[in-house]
Each structure stands twice: as structure tokens, then as C-alpha cells.
Design an enzyme around this catalytic site. Structure first.
Site, PDB file in Angstrom:
ATOM      1  N   PRO A  66       0.959  -0.881   0.020  1.00  0.00           N
ATOM      2  CA  PRO A  66      -0.069  -0.018  -0.765  1.00  0.00           C
ATOM      3  C   PRO A  66       1.246   1.657  -0.313  1.00  0.00           C
ATOM      4  O   PRO A  66       1.842   0.693   0.467  1.00  0.00           O
ATOM      5  CB  PRO A  66      -0.064  -0.061   1.295  1.00  0.00           C
ATOM      6  CG  PRO A  66       0.187  -1.317   2.123  1.00  0.00           C
ATOM      7  CD  PRO A  66       0.735  -1.263   1.668  1.00  0.00           C
ATOM      8  N   ASP A 244       8.118   5.105   7.906  1.00  0.00           N
ATOM      9  CA  ASP A 244       7.497   3.819   6.984  1.00  0.00           C
ATOM     10  C   ASP A 244       8.170   3.465   5.086  1.00  0.00           C
ATOM     11  O   ASP A 244       8.477   4.545   5.051  1.00  0.00           O
ATOM     12  CB  ASP A 244       6.282   5.296   6.576  1.00  0.00           C
ATOM     13  CG  ASP A 244       4.963   4.206   5.608  1.00  0.00           C
ATOM     14  OD1 ASP A 244       5.765   3.336   4.610  1.00  0.00           O
ATOM     15  OD2 ASP A 244       4.355   4.437   5.042  1.00  0.00           O
ATOM     16  N   VAL A 245       8.307   1.830   5.414  1.00  0.00           N
ATOM     17  CA  VAL A 245       9.268   1.521   4.830  1.00  0.00           C
ATOM     18  C   VAL A 245       8.502   0.570   4.217  1.00  0.00           C
ATOM     19  O   VAL A 245       8.350  -0.394   4.331  1.00  0.00           O
ATOM     20  CB  VAL A 245      10.846   0.762   5.517  1.00  0.00           C
ATOM     21  CG1 VAL A 245      11.802   1.922   5.802  1.00  0.00           C
ATOM     22  CG2 VAL A 245      10.866   0.046   6.720  1.00  0.00           C
ATOM     23  N   GLU A 246       8.729   0.896   2.704  1.00  0.00           N
ATOM     24  CA  GLU A 246       7.948   0.030   1.766  1.00  0.00           C
ATOM     25  C   GLU A 246       8.678  -0.231   0.633  1.00  0.00           C
ATOM     26  O   GLU A 246       9.530   0.828  -0.025  1.00  0.00           O
ATOM     27  CB  GLU A 246       6.245   0.386   1.313  1.00  0.00           C
ATOM     28  CG  GLU A 246       5.024   0.579   2.739  1.00  0.00           C
ATOM     29  CD  GLU A 246       4.383   1.428   2.503  1.00  0.00           C
ATOM     30  OE1 GLU A 246       3.218   0.959   1.892  1.00  0.00           O
ATOM     31  OE2 GLU A 246       3.846   2.774   3.454  1.00  0.00           O
ATOM     32  N   TRP A 247       7.923  -1.180  -0.353  1.00  0.00           N
ATOM     33  CA  TRP A 247       8.007  -0.448  -1.666  1.00  0.00           C
ATOM     34  C   TRP A 247       7.717  -0.191  -2.804  1.00  0.00           C
ATOM     35  O   TRP A 247       6.384  -0.274  -2.464  1.00  0.00           O
ATOM     36  CB  TRP A 247       9.129  -2.082  -2.931  1.00  0.00           C
ATOM     37  CG  TRP A 247       9.294  -2.627  -2.284  1.00  0.00           C
ATOM     38  CD1 TRP A 247       9.511  -4.125  -2.373  1.00  0.00           C
ATOM     39  CD2 TRP A 247      11.085  -2.206  -2.121  1.00  0.00           C
ATOM     40  NE1 TRP A 247      10.807  -5.025  -1.723  1.00  0.00           N
ATOM     41  CE2 TRP A 247      11.164  -3.563  -1.299  1.00  0.00           C
ATOM     42  CE3 TRP A 247      11.681  -1.422  -1.671  1.00  0.00           C
ATOM     43  CZ2 TRP A 247      13.124  -3.603  -1.604  1.00  0.00           C
ATOM     44  CZ3 TRP A 247      13.129  -1.380  -1.666  1.00  0.00           C
ATOM     45  CH2 TRP A 247      13.211  -2.450  -1.344  1.00  0.00           C
TER      46      TRP A 247
END
Length: 365
Positions: A66, A244-247
Site C-alpha cells: 500500500p 514508513d518503509v515500503e516498496w
């Protein structure tokens, strides 16, 4: 010099010039020492003991994470894709799952804390959590979590960004929001235009508030930490900052650093925030990024986990958590459209102890 030699030389030069692409930069990064170094931060003598993984649990399959708005001034979709779309895993029917602990009664499993927020000096006392408002949200895509339902936990909250528009914080509070994490920054030069308004209004409505930063993989960690510190006030009573760490498949930054580089960048960012705010940052993440980078890592940091189709114990087996984002499709009278719903991993007493920064919650045996 012979012509073929000149041609070869020119071709090699063009190849090097092409290294401005993501793949080229990543390749060069692997060949030179990193200039992102962390300073010493005092850490607990031992990591948190990992919670035993339930038999039969497995991590959700990889999919799109997300996203919030990401990159300097760049618009993408907000948090809120159903995890079925992200992972291809669909929720089980409403049948109690004997492998998920019952969190409905006391005692519940305590929050996975290492160091509580430290109170920063100010004339007025810290804003402790007021009377809790009970869960009153609706959900556009309700999921039955069985005995592991987040509704069995006492302290619910939300996270917001510009995508929620003008929030009526009093209505949000009355409907069950006891805390709010507010989008502040991403990258090294983007500030959410609603941050300061939300920051002040959430406090005025009596919610415990904190700020989060969306990490951008094409900027140095130090730049991003400095940008967050520049824009997020250091005030007594605020919740710890969040990374906040995401791809992000929709970002202009297509770089996906190695696991080693990811961990290094995160450590630099978190150390800088911890020194400034006096609080250990919380790590927010999604299933695919966790699978690629965070299994078994940062055991002395609290985690905020996204799991909108299954209990976190199934999506992140063995990982203790502090906050659980259980829905991206919440409905409230306080906002137009949908909002992310979250819950604190503990009971009311544990929430007050943690949010007030008075003590560490002991691990469950």
C-alpha cells in the site's frame, strides 16, 4: 590510436554516462564505500525475545505494497488497498482459529516495547491519554479475523495524510479514535500540506498524536532525517516518530537497494531521530517489504504492521508488534471517504503506561 580503439573508448564512455539510471547507480553503489554512517546510540543490552510462531503459520505471498503519496511532490494512491489485492491471500471464513491467541480477555499479550517514549521538558505536563472512546467505526470491506479480531483490543486509532482532506477530529475522536499518526514528510523535500493543521487539530480534540515519514530510496537517510526534524515539532506528550518503509511501484524512484543497504539507511535515519526526539522510532511496514528486508532484523525496535486480511501472527510469524493496521477501508463521520484503522497491542492500563512514557511493559511468558 587506431579507429577501433577510439570506438571502443567512446562506447565505454557512453556506458559510464548511462549509469545515471537506477540500475547503473545501484551497481556503482555496490563498488564504493557508503558515506552514510551512523553515530552511536545507547541500545538495550539484549533484543526482545521473539514470540513463538504458531504452527502452520506462513507469511503472506508477495504483492504490491500500500502506498501514500511518495517522492517530492508526487501523487500516488493513499494507503488502503485490500491485502487480498496485495498478496492474493483471502481471509478465512469466520471460524475461530486455535492458532491465533485470544486477545479478548485479560490478560492480553503485552505490547512489544523496548524503551518507552521519554518525556521532553516543557512547562505543561505531558498530555496523557484521556478517557478511551470505544470502537465505533464501520468498514467498507469488513474482514472477520475470528478470535484474533482487533475489536477485542481496547485502544484504536487512525493514520491520516492529505488524502483524507479536512478531518473533523472531534467526530473522529467520538467514533473511536484515541490516537492518530499523521503524515509529515517523505523524501528530503516534500511536506504533506495538511500536516500542521492535522497536528494541531488532533491534539486539540484530545487524541495522542505522532508523525510519520515515508522513506524515499533515492535520497540519503541523513537528508531525510534532517527534513523530518525540520518540520516535526519536538513536543512533550507526542508519540514516537515513525519511519514508513515500503516498496512503491508508483514512485519515480525505481531503486530497490540491497537488504544490507536498506538496513543501513534505516539505521542512520532512526539514530538521528532518536537523538533528536529522545524516543526510539517505530517501524511501519508491509508484507512484501518485510519479507525482503526485515525478517529477524531490528529486534529492539517496536513495529507497526499492516495486515488487512489476516492476523499479524500469520502474515509476520514470530514478530512482536506494537500497532496493527487492520483496515484501509474504514468509514467515519469525521472524514469523507475511507481511512486507515489501527489498534494498540495491549489493554487500557498498558496503553496509559506506554503513552505516558512511565515504564516499559514486560514481555509475556
Amino acid at each position: 590510436m587506431r579507429i577501433p580503439g577510439v570506438v571502443s573508448f567512446l562506447a565505454a564512455s557512453l556506458c559510464l554516462a548511462g549509469c545515471s539510471s537506477t540500475a547503473g547507480v545501484d551497481a556503482l553503489d555496490l563498488q564504493k564505500p557508503s558515506n552514510e554512517t551512523t553515530s552511536s546510540v545507547i541500545r538495550p543490552p539484549a533484543p526482545i525475545a521473539a514470540a513463538p510462531a504458531a504452527r502452520g503459520n506462513r507469511a503472506a505471498r508477495a504483492g504490491l505494497a500500500p502506498m501514500s503519496d511518495n517522492g517530492p511532490g508526487e501523487k500516488t494512491r493513499p494507503f488502503g488497498l485490500a491485502e487480498e489485492e496485495e498478496t492474493g491471500v483471502f481471509a478465512a471464513p469466520d471460524v475461530p482459529d486455535p492458532q491465533v491467541p485470544d486477545v479478548g480477555g485479560l490478560p492480553v499479550e503485552p505490547a512489544a516495547l523496548v524503551s518507552p517514549p521519554k518525556l521532553l521538558p516543557r512547562a505543561a505536563p505531558a498530555m496523557l491519554a484521556g478517557p478511551l472512546t470505544r470502537y465505533g467505526f464501520r468498514d467498507a470491506k469488513p474482514i472477520n479475523f475470528g478470535k484474533g479480531s482487533p475489536r477485542r483490543l481496547a485502544v484504536h486509532g487512525v493514520d491520516v495524510s492529505r488524502w483524507q482532506g479536512n478531518v473533523n477530529w472531534d467526530k473522529l475522536r467520538a467514533q473511536g479514535a484515541n490516537f492518530a499518526y499523521i503524515k509529515a514528510t517523505d523524501g528530503g523535500d516534500h511536506l504533506d500540506p495538511m500536516f500542521m493543521k492535522n497536528w494541531r487539530s488532533a491534539d486539540a480534540a484530545g487524541l495522542k498524536r505522532g508523525a510519520y515519514h515515508f522513506f524515499y530510496w533515492c535520497r540519503t537517510a541523513g537528508e531525510q532525517a534532517d527534513w523530518f526534524i525540520r518540520n516535526v515539532p519536538r513536543v512533550e506528550g507526542a508519540l514516537p516518530p515513525v519511519i514508513d518503509v515500503e516498496w512503491n511501484g508508483e514512485s519515480s524512484c525505481k531503486r530497490r537497494p540491497s537488504r544490507e543497504k536498506v538496513l543501513e539507511k534505516m539505521q542512520v535515519f532512526m539514530d538521528k531521530l532518536e537523538r533528536h526526539y529522545g524516543q526510539r522510532p517505530i517501524i511501519y511496514t508491509a508484507p512484501d517489504f518485510y519479507r525482503d528486508n526485515l525478517r529477524g532484523e531490528f529486534l529492539d525496535y517496536p513495529f507497526w504492521l499492516r495486515a488487512v486480511a489476516q492476523h499479524p501472527s500469520k502474515v509476520y510469524p514470530g514478530r512482536k508488534w506494537l500497532f496493527w493496521q487492520y483496515s484501509g477501508s474504514g468509514l467515519s463521520h469525521g472524514v469523507t471517504g475511507r481511512i486507515d484503522l489501527n489498534v494498540f497491542h495491549g489493554d487500557e492500563r498498558q496503553w496509559r503506561a506506554w503513552a505516558g512514557g512511565r515504564q516499559t511493559v514486560a514481555d509475556a511468558n
